[in-house]
Motif scaffolding. Structure first.
Motif, PDB file in Angstrom:
ATOM      1  N   CYS A 155      -5.580   7.847  -5.742  1.00 12.28           N
ATOM      2  CA  CYS A 155      -4.650   8.157  -6.825  1.00 12.28           C
ATOM      3  C   CYS A 155      -4.870   7.181  -7.962  1.00 12.28           C
ATOM      4  O   CYS A 155      -5.314   6.054  -7.743  1.00 12.28           O
ATOM      5  CB  CYS A 155      -3.202   8.139  -6.352  1.00 12.28           C
ATOM      6  SG  CYS A 155      -2.522   6.501  -6.079  1.00 12.28           S
ATOM      7  N   GLN A 156      -4.571   7.655  -9.165  1.00 11.73           N
ATOM      8  CA  GLN A 156      -4.712   6.811 -10.347  1.00 11.73           C
ATOM      9  C   GLN A 156      -3.619   7.179 -11.333  1.00 11.73           C
ATOM     10  O   GLN A 156      -3.322   8.356 -11.541  1.00 11.73           O
ATOM     11  CB  GLN A 156      -6.078   7.025 -10.989  1.00 11.73           C
ATOM     12  CG  GLN A 156      -6.302   6.184 -12.219  1.00 11.73           C
ATOM     13  CD  GLN A 156      -7.701   6.362 -12.781  1.00 11.73           C
ATOM     14  OE1 GLN A 156      -8.596   6.901 -12.142  1.00 11.73           O
ATOM     15  NE2 GLN A 156      -7.892   5.901 -13.990  1.00 11.73           N
TER      16      GLN A 156
ATOM     17  N   ILE B  27       3.041  12.018  -0.068  1.00 11.45           N
ATOM     18  CA  ILE B  27       2.569  10.886  -0.861  1.00 11.45           C
ATOM     19  C   ILE B  27       3.795  10.193  -1.451  1.00 11.45           C
ATOM     20  O   ILE B  27       4.627  10.837  -2.088  1.00 11.45           O
ATOM     21  CB  ILE B  27       1.632  11.345  -2.000  1.00 11.45           C
ATOM     22  CG1 ILE B  27       0.497  12.221  -1.460  1.00 11.45           C
ATOM     23  CG2 ILE B  27       1.114  10.162  -2.801  1.00 11.45           C
ATOM     24  CD1 ILE B  27      -0.418  11.542  -0.479  1.00 11.45           C
ATOM     25  N   VAL B  28       3.927   8.897  -1.245  1.00  9.86           N
ATOM     26  CA  VAL B  28       5.047   8.127  -1.769  1.00  9.86           C
ATOM     27  C   VAL B  28       4.592   7.430  -3.053  1.00  9.86           C
ATOM     28  O   VAL B  28       3.627   6.663  -3.039  1.00  9.86           O
ATOM     29  CB  VAL B  28       5.571   7.103  -0.748  1.00  9.86           C
ATOM     30  CG1 VAL B  28       6.685   6.265  -1.345  1.00  9.86           C
ATOM     31  CG2 VAL B  28       6.035   7.805   0.523  1.00  9.86           C
TER      32      VAL B  28
ATOM     33  N   THR C  48      -3.018  11.166 -11.313  1.00  9.57           N
ATOM     34  CA  THR C  48      -4.133  12.021 -10.925  1.00  9.57           C
ATOM     35  C   THR C  48      -4.455  11.736  -9.469  1.00  9.57           C
ATOM     36  O   THR C  48      -4.684  10.581  -9.089  1.00  9.57           O
ATOM     37  CB  THR C  48      -5.378  11.745 -11.792  1.00  9.57           C
ATOM     38  OG1 THR C  48      -5.041  11.958 -13.166  1.00  9.57           O
ATOM     39  CG2 THR C  48      -6.534  12.644 -11.399  1.00  9.57           C
ATOM     40  N   LEU C  49      -4.441  12.784  -8.643  1.00  9.62           N
ATOM     41  CA  LEU C  49      -4.839  12.674  -7.239  1.00  9.62           C
ATOM     42  C   LEU C  49      -6.211  13.304  -7.099  1.00  9.62           C
ATOM     43  O   LEU C  49      -6.425  14.434  -7.544  1.00  9.62           O
ATOM     44  CB  LEU C  49      -3.842  13.406  -6.328  1.00  9.62           C
ATOM     45  CG  LEU C  49      -2.450  12.799  -6.270  1.00  9.62           C
ATOM     46  CD1 LEU C  49      -1.484  13.743  -5.586  1.00  9.62           C
ATOM     47  CD2 LEU C  49      -2.493  11.472  -5.544  1.00  9.62           C
ATOM     48  N   GLN C  50      -7.143  12.562  -6.509  1.00  4.76           N
ATOM     49  CA  GLN C  50      -8.504  13.054  -6.359  1.00  4.76           C
ATOM     50  C   GLN C  50      -8.852  13.152  -4.881  1.00  4.76           C
ATOM     51  O   GLN C  50      -8.630  12.210  -4.115  1.00  4.76           O
ATOM     52  CB  GLN C  50      -9.479  12.119  -7.059  1.00  4.76           C
ATOM     53  CG  GLN C  50     -10.909  12.577  -6.998  1.00  4.76           C
ATOM     54  CD  GLN C  50     -11.842  11.629  -7.752  1.00  4.76           C
ATOM     55  OE1 GLN C  50     -11.414  10.619  -8.304  1.00  4.76           O
ATOM     56  NE2 GLN C  50     -13.110  11.942  -7.782  1.00  4.76           N
TER      57      GLN C  50
ATOM     58  N   CYS D 209       0.765   4.406  -5.181  1.00  3.60           N
ATOM     59  CA  CYS D 209       1.059   5.504  -4.258  1.00  3.60           C
ATOM     60  C   CYS D 209       0.518   5.149  -2.888  1.00  3.60           C
ATOM     61  O   CYS D 209      -0.433   4.367  -2.761  1.00  3.60           O
ATOM     62  CB  CYS D 209       0.520   6.839  -4.767  1.00  3.60           C
ATOM     63  SG  CYS D 209      -1.228   6.900  -5.081  1.00  3.60           S
ATOM     64  N   SER D 210       1.139   5.705  -1.870  1.00  2.00           N
ATOM     65  CA  SER D 210       0.735   5.443  -0.492  1.00  2.00           C
ATOM     66  C   SER D 210       0.829   6.731   0.306  1.00  2.00           C
ATOM     67  O   SER D 210       1.466   7.690  -0.114  1.00  2.00           O
ATOM     68  CB  SER D 210       1.615   4.358   0.140  1.00  2.00           C
ATOM     69  OG  SER D 210       2.970   4.749   0.134  1.00  2.00           O
ATOM     70  N   GLY D 211       0.180   6.746   1.453  1.00  4.07           N
ATOM     71  CA  GLY D 211       0.188   7.916   2.308  1.00  4.07           C
ATOM     72  C   GLY D 211      -0.960   8.863   2.030  1.00  4.07           C
ATOM     73  O   GLY D 211      -0.955  10.008   2.490  1.00  4.07           O
ATOM     74  N   LEU D 212      -1.964   8.393   1.290  1.00  2.86           N
ATOM     75  CA  LEU D 212      -3.093   9.250   0.941  1.00  2.86           C
ATOM     76  C   LEU D 212      -3.954   9.566   2.160  1.00  2.86           C
ATOM     77  O   LEU D 212      -4.170   8.707   3.012  1.00  2.86           O
ATOM     78  CB  LEU D 212      -3.965   8.566  -0.110  1.00  2.86           C
ATOM     79  CG  LEU D 212      -3.325   8.354  -1.470  1.00  2.86           C
ATOM     80  CD1 LEU D 212      -4.177   7.401  -2.306  1.00  2.86           C
ATOM     81  CD2 LEU D 212      -3.175   9.683  -2.176  1.00  2.86           C
TER      82      LEU D 212
END
Length: 79
Positions: free
Chosen positions: A21-22, A59-60, A40-42, A12-15
């Motif tokens: 992300c995991q 988020i991509v 999972t986004l933390q 994922c990108s754009g965080l």
């Protein structure tokens, strides 16, 4: 309609800052059936300078298998 035997890895990108992300599992091989992975986004709580800022973030999510790539976009909202 067919089978796909290659392993698909996820990224994922754009965080935003102070987030990550995991994927679990990080890659799948669907073969002739279906397969799934949980994202999972933390984020980091607003308690210091390294916190995740409030806002909406596109988020991509990308699945890659060799030279094949497919992406989709979700929105992360941090309050």
């Amino acid at each position: 309609g067919g089978s796909f035997n290659n392993k698909i890895n996820f990224t994922c990108s754009g965080l935003p800052a102070a987030s990550k992300c995991q994927f679990s599992p990080g890659g799948v091989a669907p073969h002739a059936g279906s397969a799934s992975s949980t994202l999972t986004l933390q984020t980091t709580q607003q308690s210091g300078t390294s916190a995740t800022p409030s806002g909406s973030y596109p988020i991509v999510i990308t699945g890659t298998a060799g030279a094949l790539h497919h992406s989709t976009e979700v929105t992360l909202v941090v309050n």
